[in-house]
Scaffold this motif. Sequence first.
Motif, mmCIF file in Angstrom:
data_model
loop_
_atom_site.group_PDB
_atom_site.id
_atom_site.type_symbol
_atom_site.label_atom_id
_atom_site.label_comp_id
_atom_site.label_asym_id
_atom_site.label_seq_id
_atom_site.Cartn_x
_atom_site.Cartn_y
_atom_site.Cartn_z
ATOM 1 N N PRO A 84 -6.333 -7.168 -8.956
ATOM 2 C CA PRO A 84 -7.470 -7.899 -8.362
ATOM 3 C C PRO A 84 -8.680 -7.358 -8.680
ATOM 4 O O PRO A 84 -8.762 -6.245 -9.136
ATOM 5 C CB PRO A 84 -7.169 -7.541 -6.656
ATOM 6 N N VAL A 85 -9.877 -8.204 -8.779
ATOM 7 C CA VAL A 85 -11.102 -7.897 -9.151
ATOM 8 C C VAL A 85 -12.266 -7.543 -8.189
ATOM 9 O O VAL A 85 -12.818 -6.786 -8.444
ATOM 10 C CB VAL A 85 -11.492 -9.140 -10.399
ATOM 11 N N HIS A 86 -12.179 -8.548 -7.111
ATOM 12 C CA HIS A 86 -13.230 -8.433 -6.246
ATOM 13 C C HIS A 86 -12.631 -8.259 -4.865
ATOM 14 O O HIS A 86 -11.853 -7.324 -4.720
ATOM 15 C CB HIS A 86 -14.215 -9.747 -6.190
ATOM 16 N N GLU A 87 -13.244 -8.596 -3.865
ATOM 17 C CA GLU A 87 -13.172 -8.137 -2.493
ATOM 18 C C GLU A 87 -11.538 -8.919 -2.124
ATOM 19 O O GLU A 87 -11.030 -8.260 -1.039
ATOM 20 C CB GLU A 87 -14.174 -8.391 -1.421
ATOM 21 N N GLU A 88 -11.052 -9.652 -2.785
ATOM 22 C CA GLU A 88 -9.686 -10.096 -2.418
ATOM 23 C C GLU A 88 -8.899 -8.897 -2.524
ATOM 24 O O GLU A 88 -7.695 -9.165 -1.982
ATOM 25 C CB GLU A 88 -9.491 -11.140 -3.463
ATOM 26 N N THR A 89 -9.250 -7.910 -2.915
ATOM 27 C CA THR A 89 -8.522 -6.715 -3.054
ATOM 28 C C THR A 89 -8.055 -6.236 -1.519
ATOM 29 O O THR A 89 -6.901 -5.833 -1.497
ATOM 30 C CB THR A 89 -9.012 -5.480 -3.734
ATOM 31 N N ASP A 90 -8.931 -6.284 -0.828
ATOM 32 C CA ASP A 90 -8.829 -5.913 0.722
ATOM 33 C C ASP A 90 -7.867 -6.803 1.324
ATOM 34 O O ASP A 90 -6.912 -6.575 2.030
ATOM 35 C CB ASP A 90 -9.958 -5.927 1.673
ATOM 36 N N ILE A 91 -7.942 -8.115 1.147
ATOM 37 C CA ILE A 91 -7.025 -9.017 1.689
ATOM 38 C C ILE A 91 -5.691 -9.147 0.953
ATOM 39 O O ILE A 91 -4.644 -9.210 1.761
ATOM 40 C CB ILE A 91 -7.688 -10.484 1.177
ATOM 41 N N ILE A 92 -5.486 -8.810 -0.439
ATOM 42 C CA ILE A 92 -4.014 -8.504 -1.037
ATOM 43 C C ILE A 92 -3.367 -7.110 -0.227
ATOM 44 O O ILE A 92 -2.355 -7.218 0.014
ATOM 45 C CB ILE A 92 -4.224 -8.545 -2.372
ATOM 46 N N ALA A 93 -4.377 -6.337 -0.098
ATOM 47 C CA ALA A 93 -3.714 -5.054 0.310
ATOM 48 C C ALA A 93 -3.176 -5.230 1.898
ATOM 49 O O ALA A 93 -2.079 -4.624 2.341
ATOM 50 C CB ALA A 93 -4.825 -3.955 0.233
ATOM 51 N N MET A 94 -4.184 -5.973 2.620
ATOM 52 C CA MET A 94 -3.583 -6.298 4.200
ATOM 53 C C MET A 94 -2.175 -7.107 4.218
ATOM 54 O O MET A 94 -1.530 -6.948 5.091
ATOM 55 C CB MET A 94 -4.854 -7.081 4.750
ATOM 56 N N LEU A 95 -2.003 -7.970 3.173
ATOM 57 C CA LEU A 95 -1.135 -8.949 3.337
ATOM 58 C C LEU A 95 0.063 -8.839 2.178
ATOM 59 O O LEU A 95 0.741 -9.708 1.781
ATOM 60 C CB LEU A 95 -1.438 -10.360 3.133
ATOM 61 N N ARG A 96 0.127 -7.286 1.616
ATOM 62 C CA ARG A 96 0.814 -7.217 0.596
ATOM 63 C C ARG A 96 2.384 -7.386 1.052
ATOM 64 O O ARG A 96 3.267 -7.322 -0.119
ATOM 65 C CB ARG A 96 0.749 -5.505 0.092
ATOM 66 N N ALA A 97 2.898 -7.523 2.281
ATOM 67 C CA ALA A 97 4.242 -7.668 2.637
ATOM 68 C C ALA A 97 4.563 -9.141 2.083
ATOM 69 O O ALA A 97 5.784 -9.473 1.858
ATOM 70 C CB ALA A 97 4.380 -7.710 3.756
ATOM 71 N N GLU A 113 -8.107 1.374 1.134
ATOM 72 C CA GLU A 113 -9.223 0.388 0.587
ATOM 73 C C GLU A 113 -10.380 0.193 1.466
ATOM 74 O O GLU A 113 -11.481 0.082 1.281
ATOM 75 C CB GLU A 113 -8.380 -0.978 0.262
ATOM 76 N N ASN A 114 -9.849 -0.128 2.852
ATOM 77 C CA ASN A 114 -10.901 -0.309 3.702
ATOM 78 C C ASN A 114 -12.038 0.732 4.073
ATOM 79 O O ASN A 114 -13.154 0.528 4.164
ATOM 80 C CB ASN A 114 -10.336 -0.944 5.072
ATOM 81 N N ASN A 115 -11.524 2.062 4.104
ATOM 82 C CA ASN A 115 -12.170 3.146 4.107
ATOM 83 C C ASN A 115 -13.265 3.331 3.197
ATOM 84 O O ASN A 115 -14.414 3.891 3.240
ATOM 85 C CB ASN A 115 -11.543 4.371 4.356
ATOM 86 N N LEU A 116 -12.785 2.742 1.830
ATOM 87 C CA LEU A 116 -13.782 3.053 0.870
ATOM 88 C C LEU A 116 -14.897 1.818 0.749
ATOM 89 O O LEU A 116 -16.092 1.862 0.571
ATOM 90 C CB LEU A 116 -12.968 3.209 -0.492
ATOM 91 N N HIS A 117 -14.210 0.674 1.077
ATOM 92 C CA HIS A 117 -15.365 -0.566 1.305
ATOM 93 C C HIS A 117 -16.159 -0.491 2.131
ATOM 94 O O HIS A 117 -17.396 -0.826 1.829
ATOM 95 C CB HIS A 117 -14.294 -1.765 1.268
ATOM 96 N N ASN A 118 -15.791 -0.512 3.379
ATOM 97 C CA ASN A 118 -16.912 -0.216 4.544
ATOM 98 C C ASN A 118 -17.684 1.066 4.135
ATOM 99 O O ASN A 118 -17.388 2.099 4.281
ATOM 100 C CB ASN A 118 -15.923 0.168 5.712
ATOM 101 N N LYS A 119 -19.093 0.761 4.349
ATOM 102 C CA LYS A 119 -20.055 1.861 3.747
ATOM 103 C C LYS A 119 -20.329 2.945 4.858
ATOM 104 O O LYS A 119 -20.293 3.982 4.287
ATOM 105 C CB LYS A 119 -21.388 1.065 3.353
ATOM 106 N N PHE A 120 -20.029 2.607 6.105
ATOM 107 C CA PHE A 120 -20.221 3.704 7.095
ATOM 108 C C PHE A 120 -18.819 4.347 6.889
ATOM 109 O O PHE A 120 -18.980 5.633 7.018
ATOM 110 C CB PHE A 120 -20.233 2.931 8.370
#
Length: 390
Positions: A84-97, A113-120
């Motif tokens: 994956p190249v863009h923010e679909e990375t998070d979605i694919i990680a969430m639905l990897r099953a 992935e989410n802890n790195l993406h979420n700036k806070f």
Amino acid sequence: MSAPGSKRVLITFARSFLTLDLARLMSAAGHDVTVVDSIGLPVSRFSNATSAFVKVPSPTFEPRAYCRELARIVTEREIDLLIPVHEETDIIAMLRADFPDTCELFLSDFEVENNLHNKFEFQRVLAERGIPTLKFAQVRSQDDLEALDFDTPFALKECYSRGSQKVYKVTPGDLPTDIEFSPTNPWIAQEWMKGTPYCSYSVCRDGEVLAHTLYPVGYAIDGRSCIAFDAIEHAGILDWITSFVKQLNFTGQVGFDFIEDSEGNLFTIECNPRGTSGIMLFEPHNRVDRAFTGEATELITPDPGTRKMIGFGMGLYGWTKASRNGRTMREFVRDFRAYDDVITNRRDRLPAFMMVVAYIDIARMCFKYRVGLAEAFMHDHEWDGVAIEP
């Protein structure tokens, strides 16, 4: 017939120049490349580096259908590796099953992935590990904003945002009053510090950095989103990334935005756990594909002195005063002639010729979603923290 050791690779977000460049690098190494996108005429579709293009649903607006279709393509085309190249990375990680075990997903678990993406959350992760950070705080409401105890200017931006969109420089005592707050996408206030900014790009597997490059912020849209890239080295930044990636046992592509103060102290502003423009600094002979497939036996870096630009972006924005970062127009003309364009390629000419056609769908999205060109480019591949049930 595929070369020995070659893989069938699926790369997402085919409209992106990152995908185009990665497809060229993978194909040059003998891998079979399929690309997908939710628009019908992405630039990578016209590349001779791709063996197939498939139009898929939007990951932002139809995430379940998107992942089901990717899984179908993986099975039908016997894909070995999905990048994956863009923010679909998070979605694919969430639905990897949803994906068959026969295909490797080049990403980490969703929580990482989410802890790195979420700036806070990223700043919180740094603080928990004792890594120095700039002062930061989460802002969920106007009351939170007014309760901040910053006594120097600070940046205010959404926790889920990209491309330097909606970044406010706020002076204490002069707070904005028109911020829209979302329950799923709060804001982060972060100390504004002067210094030298850098952007990194790394390809990692099981906590090891296998490919890496770094570039300073030079020509950039409004001084933030880079459109020209110079490969440089910085041992301190490489050491920082190597240590951090190992702590997380991270797998995937990742970029960090750093700022170095006048005393040489490094602070990490934010993280992009996905593809970034750094991939465009690699050439086929660098064999960065080995970092993705796990065959690298040494750190892969671009050739020293490599200079690339997104010619389309430089033509639209690079000449403006806000993008030149103090350079004169004479210097801009000199650099425009000196940098290599990432789209133009003598072995793969059609994407450059089809740029206007490729941007027709992007222009349509400007009108459909009532956003500017830069926002439309990413709009239907963004993820802003909304949970998706498996």
